[in-house]
Design a protein around this motif. Structure first.
Motif, short mmCIF file in Angstrom:
data_model
loop_
_atom_site.label_atom_id
_atom_site.label_comp_id
_atom_site.label_asym_id
_atom_site.label_seq_id
_atom_site.Cartn_x
_atom_site.Cartn_y
_atom_site.Cartn_z
N GLN A 141 -1.46 0.85 -2.96
CA GLN A 141 -0.23 0.40 -3.23
C GLN A 141 0.66 1.35 -4.26
O GLN A 141 1.57 1.36 -4.04
N ARG A 142 0.11 2.15 -5.27
CA ARG A 142 0.82 3.00 -5.93
C ARG A 142 1.12 4.15 -4.89
O ARG A 142 2.56 4.33 -5.13
N ALA A 143 0.52 4.40 -3.91
CA ALA A 143 1.28 5.65 -3.03
C ALA A 143 2.35 4.90 -2.08
O ALA A 143 3.31 5.69 -2.08
N LEU A 144 2.26 3.68 -1.74
CA LEU A 144 3.32 3.09 -0.84
C LEU A 144 4.57 2.86 -1.71
O LEU A 144 5.53 2.96 -1.11
N TYR A 145 4.19 2.53 -2.98
CA TYR A 145 5.48 2.17 -3.74
C TYR A 145 6.00 3.73 -4.08
O TYR A 145 7.53 3.64 -3.75
N GLN A 146 5.67 4.56 -4.23
CA GLN A 146 6.19 5.94 -4.80
C GLN A 146 7.16 6.53 -3.61
O GLN A 146 7.89 7.17 -3.70
N ALA A 147 6.27 6.28 -2.46
CA ALA A 147 6.95 6.67 -1.26
C ALA A 147 8.41 6.00 -0.84
O ALA A 147 9.37 6.45 -0.46
N GLY A 148 8.23 4.70 -1.20
CA GLY A 148 9.47 3.84 -0.81
C GLY A 148 10.41 4.18 -1.94
O GLY A 148 11.60 4.41 -1.65
N ALA A 202 -7.26 4.10 6.98
CA ALA A 202 -6.01 3.93 5.68
C ALA A 202 -4.98 5.31 5.91
O ALA A 202 -3.97 5.33 5.39
N VAL A 203 -5.47 6.46 6.52
CA VAL A 203 -4.37 7.34 6.94
C VAL A 203 -3.42 7.05 7.63
O VAL A 203 -2.26 7.34 7.14
N ASP A 204 -3.49 6.12 8.32
CA ASP A 204 -2.38 5.48 9.26
C ASP A 204 -1.23 4.88 8.38
O ASP A 204 -0.12 5.51 8.66
N PRO A 205 -1.46 3.95 7.43
CA PRO A 205 -0.27 3.28 6.78
C PRO A 205 0.34 4.73 5.70
O PRO A 205 1.60 4.51 5.53
N MET A 206 -0.41 5.41 5.28
CA MET A 206 0.15 6.61 4.68
C MET A 206 1.13 7.33 5.45
O MET A 206 2.24 7.96 5.03
N PHE A 207 0.65 7.81 6.72
CA PHE A 207 1.53 8.55 7.50
C PHE A 207 2.75 7.73 7.79
O PHE A 207 3.87 8.29 7.67
N ALA A 208 2.71 6.36 8.18
CA ALA A 208 3.83 5.67 8.49
C ALA A 208 4.66 5.51 7.10
O ALA A 208 5.91 5.33 7.37
N ALA A 209 4.16 5.58 6.03
CA ALA A 209 4.95 5.61 4.87
C ALA A 209 5.74 6.64 4.54
O ALA A 209 6.65 7.17 3.96
#
Length: 398
Positions: A141-148, A202-209
């Motif tokens: 979630q930290r990674a997704l938040y910072q991408a956002g 979980a590589v996939d949601p990181m790529f999507a972000a």
């Protein structure tokens, strides 16, 4: 017997006020203080930049493979007096392409010799900066938040910051940049596969972000691989091999910064695409565990890879632009000019000789090392841009 009702305790107004002040100081005062202490700019060393070097620098397209400003919560659209990087300072330094790396976990007592994964200094920083509670105890979630955050800043930048996700995005950006250099392309990278929380899928949601580059490790061993600074310092795990296969299928670039020697060897044996080492030094000029050996340099060049030379003392064994230029000269002489790049580690809890506005000092130092204008253009950005144009994924068609 009648029991009297319990009286509600009333806190004195000054006590409640004190708690409020403490929370405000924690949330608004502590992060800037911490950043100010950890991301320093050293005092100027050497003569001012000669006019010829400054003139050359103004013709360059600079590209940097590693900076960590997203960790510190600043709005990167505004010029800051703290740290090393924001969009106005990148533009002033002629940076056209910046890879924004995301740090998700950092052990307390960080060192380059041995770290376990039992502690984390990012948690309090996340709370103090009022990141969403879901990110306080989830690295993913930290990674997704910072991408956002980067995506939102780009949307609010009126074109000054463009998030690049494909080679077509980069081509379009470079065409616009040729007409107006007052803009920066940002590409997201992950510093350590701990954000996958043990799951290669979980590589996939990181790529999507929007993430387009990831290293298997940071300062500690992960479920995917061993770190040069971890406890076991081993190689790829079975999950790590699955992660690499998934990254390759999506077109994500593998970053070997911080990887243990066994991890470096095994990734290169499996890799069908060029890799990068986004930020490093070389033992030929600065002999310590953080930096690459000659044998590792040779293997990365044989893979077609790119080595980003860092700006901080552990990477360069010096505190000025001349030390960085010496490491670049050694690397270029060892493996060839086209395999050398910049990997500043700006805003990575390091002291550097200059912030992004001071990059002309490196251009001058490269001139002093004997590089001509064409070679300097390649080192400062063209090698990186060519690599990204060749290795970013193609745009996904609807």
């Amino acid at each position: 017997m009648t029991i009297p009702p319990m009286r509600r305790r009333r806190w004195p107004w000054w006590c409640l006020g004190g708690v409020s002040v403490a929370l405000l100081v924690f949330c608004f005062g502590v992060p800037p203080i911490v950043e100010g202490l950890m991301n320093r700019v050293g005092p100027p060393v050497g003569a001012p930049v000669p006019a010829a070097a400054h003139a050359l620098h103004q013709q360059l397209r600079v590209a940097d493979l590693h900076a960590d400003p997203l960790l510190w919560g600043r709005n990167l659209l505004h010029r800051s007096s703290r740290g090393h990087v924001d969009v106005p300072r990148l533009i002033e330094g002629r940076v056209a392409v910046q890879l924004f790396s995301v740090v998700s976990k950092s052990p307390r007592g960080l060192n380059i010799e041995r770290n376990d994964d039992d502690s984390d200094s990012i948690t309090l920083l996340a709370m103090a900066q009022r990141w969403p509670p879901a990110s306080w105890f989830s690295l993913r979630q930290r990674a997704l938040y910072q991408a956002g955050r980067l995506t939102r800043m780009a949307a609010e930048s009126d074109g000054a910051l463009v998030v690049v996700r494909s080679r077509e995005d980069l081509q379009a950006f470079l065409a616009d940049h040729a007409g107006d250099p007052r803009r920066v392309a940002g590409i997201l990278a992950l510093e350590g596969a701990q954000v996958l929380e043990g799951d290669p899928a979980a590589v996939d949601p990181m790529f999507a972000a929007g993430y387009r580059m990831m290293s298997p490790t940071h300062f500690f061993d992960t479920e995917m691989a061993g770190s040069a600074h971890g406890v076991e310092k081993g190689g790829l795990t079975a999950a790590g091999r699955q992660m690499l296969a998934r990254m390759a299928s999506l077109g994500m670039i593998v970053d070997l910064a911080h990887a243990a020697p066994a991890t470096v060897d095994q990734v290169l044996a499996l890799a069908q695409r060029p890799v990068v080492v986004s930020h490093t030094g070389v033992r030929g000029t600065c002999d310590n565990r953080r930096n690459l050996t000659d044998a590792q340099l040779d293997a990365i060049a044989a893979n077609g890879g790119l080595v980003g030379i860092g700006f901080w003392p552990t990477a360069a064994c010096g505190e000025d632009a001349a030390a960085i230029a010496r490491a670049i000269r050694y690397t270029a002489d060892r493996i060839g000019l086209h395999h050398v790049a910049l990997g500043s580690d700006f805003d990575g809890a390091v002291t550097t000789p200059f912030d992004a506005t001071g990059l002309p000092r490196l251009t001058a130092a490269l001139q002093a090392e004997g590089f001509d204008a064409g070679a300097i253009a390649r080192i400062m950005g063209e090698n990186q841009i060519d690599f990204l144009l060749q290795n970013l994924p193609a745009a996904v068609t609807p």
